[in-house]
Scaffold this active site. Sequence first.
Site, PDB file in Angstrom:
ATOM      1  N   TRP A   1       0.795  -1.218   0.000  1.00  0.00           N
ATOM      2  CA  TRP A   1       0.000   0.000   0.000  1.00  0.00           C
ATOM      3  C   TRP A   1       0.831   1.273   0.000  1.00  0.00           C
ATOM      4  CZ3 TRP A   1       1.756   2.527   4.170  1.00  0.00           C
ATOM      5  CH2 TRP A   1       2.182   1.795   5.268  1.00  0.00           C
TER       6      TRP A   1
ATOM      7  N   ARG B   1       6.715  -1.066 -11.309  1.00  0.00           N
ATOM      8  CA  ARG B   1       8.036  -1.689 -11.217  1.00  0.00           C
ATOM      9  C   ARG B   1       7.968  -3.183 -11.545  1.00  0.00           C
ATOM     10  NH1 ARG B   1      11.261  -0.111  -5.866  1.00  0.00           N
ATOM     11  NH2 ARG B   1      10.360  -1.988  -4.984  1.00  0.00           N
TER      12      ARG B   1
ATOM     13  N   LYS C   1      -2.499  -8.167  -7.742  1.00  0.00           N
ATOM     14  CA  LYS C   1      -3.353  -8.092  -6.554  1.00  0.00           C
ATOM     15  C   LYS C   1      -2.841  -6.916  -5.731  1.00  0.00           C
ATOM     16  CE  LYS C   1      -3.443  -8.869  -2.678  1.00  0.00           C
ATOM     17  NZ  LYS C   1      -3.584  -7.898  -1.527  1.00  0.00           N
ATOM     18  N   PRO C   2      -3.491  -5.729  -5.864  1.00  0.00           N
ATOM     19  CA  PRO C   2      -3.026  -4.576  -5.094  1.00  0.00           C
ATOM     20  C   PRO C   2      -3.435  -4.698  -3.635  1.00  0.00           C
ATOM     21  CG  PRO C   2      -5.007  -4.002  -6.309  1.00  0.00           C
ATOM     22  CD  PRO C   2      -4.650  -5.415  -6.700  1.00  0.00           C
ATOM     23  N   ALA C   3      -2.774  -3.935  -2.781  1.00  0.00           N
ATOM     24  CA  ALA C   3      -3.130  -3.910  -1.359  1.00  0.00           C
ATOM     25  C   ALA C   3      -4.575  -3.451  -1.208  1.00  0.00           C
ATOM     26  CB  ALA C   3      -2.205  -2.975  -0.600  1.00  0.00           C
TER      27      ALA C   3
ATOM     28  N   SER D   1       5.997  -7.394   3.669  1.00  0.00           N
ATOM     29  CA  SER D   1       6.721  -7.755   4.874  1.00  0.00           C
ATOM     30  C   SER D   1       7.476  -9.067   4.714  1.00  0.00           C
ATOM     31  CB  SER D   1       5.752  -7.877   6.050  1.00  0.00           C
ATOM     32  OG  SER D   1       4.949  -9.038   5.925  1.00  0.00           O
TER      33      SER D   1
ATOM     34  N   GLU E   1      10.718  -8.657  -2.570  1.00  0.00           N
ATOM     35  CA  GLU E   1      11.256  -7.396  -2.057  1.00  0.00           C
ATOM     36  C   GLU E   1      10.592  -7.187  -0.711  1.00  0.00           C
ATOM     37  OE1 GLU E   1      11.494  -4.027  -0.643  1.00  0.00           O
ATOM     38  OE2 GLU E   1      10.214  -3.333  -2.280  1.00  0.00           O
ATOM     39  N   LEU E   2      11.338  -7.463   0.358  1.00  0.00           N
ATOM     40  CA  LEU E   2      10.750  -7.585   1.685  1.00  0.00           C
ATOM     41  C   LEU E   2      11.161  -6.435   2.599  1.00  0.00           C
ATOM     42  CD1 LEU E   2      11.242 -11.459   1.981  1.00  0.00           C
ATOM     43  CD2 LEU E   2       9.318 -10.185   1.001  1.00  0.00           C
TER      44      LEU E   2
ATOM     45  N   ARG F   1      10.866  10.737   3.279  1.00  0.00           N
ATOM     46  CA  ARG F   1      10.222  10.388   2.018  1.00  0.00           C
ATOM     47  C   ARG F   1       9.053   9.448   2.307  1.00  0.00           C
ATOM     48  NH1 ARG F   1      12.194   6.154  -2.471  1.00  0.00           N
ATOM     49  NH2 ARG F   1      10.839   6.778  -4.188  1.00  0.00           N
TER      50      ARG F   1
ATOM     51  N   CYS G   1      10.237   1.021   2.589  1.00  0.00           N
ATOM     52  CA  CYS G   1      11.173  -0.022   3.025  1.00  0.00           C
ATOM     53  C   CYS G   1      12.613   0.455   2.946  1.00  0.00           C
ATOM     54  CB  CYS G   1      10.980  -1.283   2.185  1.00  0.00           C
ATOM     55  SG  CYS G   1      11.070  -1.010   0.409  1.00  0.00           S
TER      56      CYS G   1
ATOM     57  N   GLU H   1      11.411  -2.636  11.879  1.00  0.00           N
ATOM     58  CA  GLU H   1      11.134  -1.601  10.887  1.00  0.00           C
ATOM     59  C   GLU H   1      10.095  -0.631  11.434  1.00  0.00           C
ATOM     60  OE1 GLU H   1      10.659  -1.519   6.043  1.00  0.00           O
ATOM     61  OE2 GLU H   1       9.749  -3.174   7.146  1.00  0.00           O
TER      62      GLU H   1
ATOM     63  N   SER I   1      16.571   5.307  -5.056  1.00  0.00           N
ATOM     64  CA  SER I   1      15.704   4.594  -5.996  1.00  0.00           C
ATOM     65  C   SER I   1      15.783   5.220  -7.382  1.00  0.00           C
ATOM     66  CB  SER I   1      14.254   4.617  -5.501  1.00  0.00           C
ATOM     67  OG  SER I   1      14.146   3.962  -4.255  1.00  0.00           O
TER      68      SER I   1
END
Length: 484
Positions: free
Chosen positions: A157, A166, A181-183, A236, A257-258, A285, A291, A388, A448
């Site tokens: 999200w 990406r 499948k989006p958040a 996560s 990508e966690l 940011r 992450c 985190e 990035s």
Amino acid sequence: MDTSALLRSVPTTLHLGGTRRDAENGATFPVTDPATGNTLVEVADASPSDAAAALDAAAAAQPGWAATAPRERGELLRAVYEKITERAEDFAALMTLEMGKALPESRAEVRYGAEFFRWFAEEAVRIGGRFTPAPAGNGRILVTQQPVGPALAITPWNFPLAMGTRKIGPAMAAGCTMIVKPASATPLTMLLLGELMTEVGFPDGVLSVLPTSRSSAVTGPLLEDPRLRKLTFTGSTEVGRMLVEKSAHGLLRASMELGGNAPFVVFDDADVDAAVDGAVLAKMRNGGEACTAANRFHVANAVRAEFTEKLTARLSEFVLGPGIDPETTLGPLINEDQRSKVAELVDDAVGAGARVLLGGTVPDGPGSFYPATVLTDVPVSARILKEEVFGPVAPITGFDTEDEGIAAANDTEFGLAAYIYTRDLDRALRAAERIETGMVGVNRGVISDAAAPFGGIKASGFGREGGTEGIEEYLETKYIALTP
């Protein structure tokens, strides 16, 4: 901007195989404004049967899409890039409404997210191979690359557009069909993107967007279907581990990508003002909900007081408020659960002996707001240095020697990103090589870039997104042996 009109214009049905349709039995779920707690819209709630239909469409479209000329695939991606750019303000406002971030942050994400389509539009025509004589002289070796096949992308999200582009960009460029499948917290941006992709001419079945409030129930059967050949996930580490286990049965190609726990290391020879500038970018940011956000600040004791004072002054300038307000520079966190996690970590650090120099208190009123916060004298036992944060909190701790600074940076199970500040080039290279992360920013707070490989090591996952490496995740290598 008339946000009501924007919300009325955004599709809220499933984007299934290139067409709009309601979810099975007409099920819906609410999308909430983090600034108010109010429902923005109701969105179609995909079921397992809807997911099966999306995979049917993806599998049926796969041969034709793989056979489509790379130039044509690239031109379609470029056309979507242009469309996103034309509607940049709509995308920015929509992201702010559903995710909460301040408008300047959303505008920056639109530019960043669109760039993946422009970059991979160019990479589509650069898929290579090789043709060489066999060393024994008994034939020729032909190596080609072909699309992996239908892919499933599960996106988070915090960057509703960029985390999709990406993945979609390289998949489309490589010739793979994809289900996204989006958040459930932020599906609107991806539904709008799916609409634009249909508008520019992507064939039916090449992309489906399935919002759902039942992620495991919907994606689980897909992972067991032999027609699915690729899984890509951003989220996560806990969920990533479960998905890797589930994908292992079908031996799916997977990229993960966690989570991150990015150290921001300021050595004693650093330009402190430049380090503070970088720290503001690396920490704030996306309101800290990234992450790659600087999660903990390890500052040489020789400059720690100066750095702490200047960083506190800069973060005190952030204006907390609804992201859609032009005066706001720090919007709400995504929801109350996330705010509670941030507050819990701050309280734990204070209980262990940390001092609060700025913020640190949950404000009254509606919305999941949390102020910019600075903690100093944070003990190594504090959870905030291990977990985190995903919020606008800067915990600062000190060190004396270079070895101590690098050891502190590496004291985590995660390995996504790190930041170092030093004027010494030898030290910069030495530290960058010794720090155990997939990405290191040297004297810069934002790293990035669509043209660079993004990804981590250790508990931060595997695989890369972006750069020339990103498209490799969606390609299989085939060797063809030829006679002399």
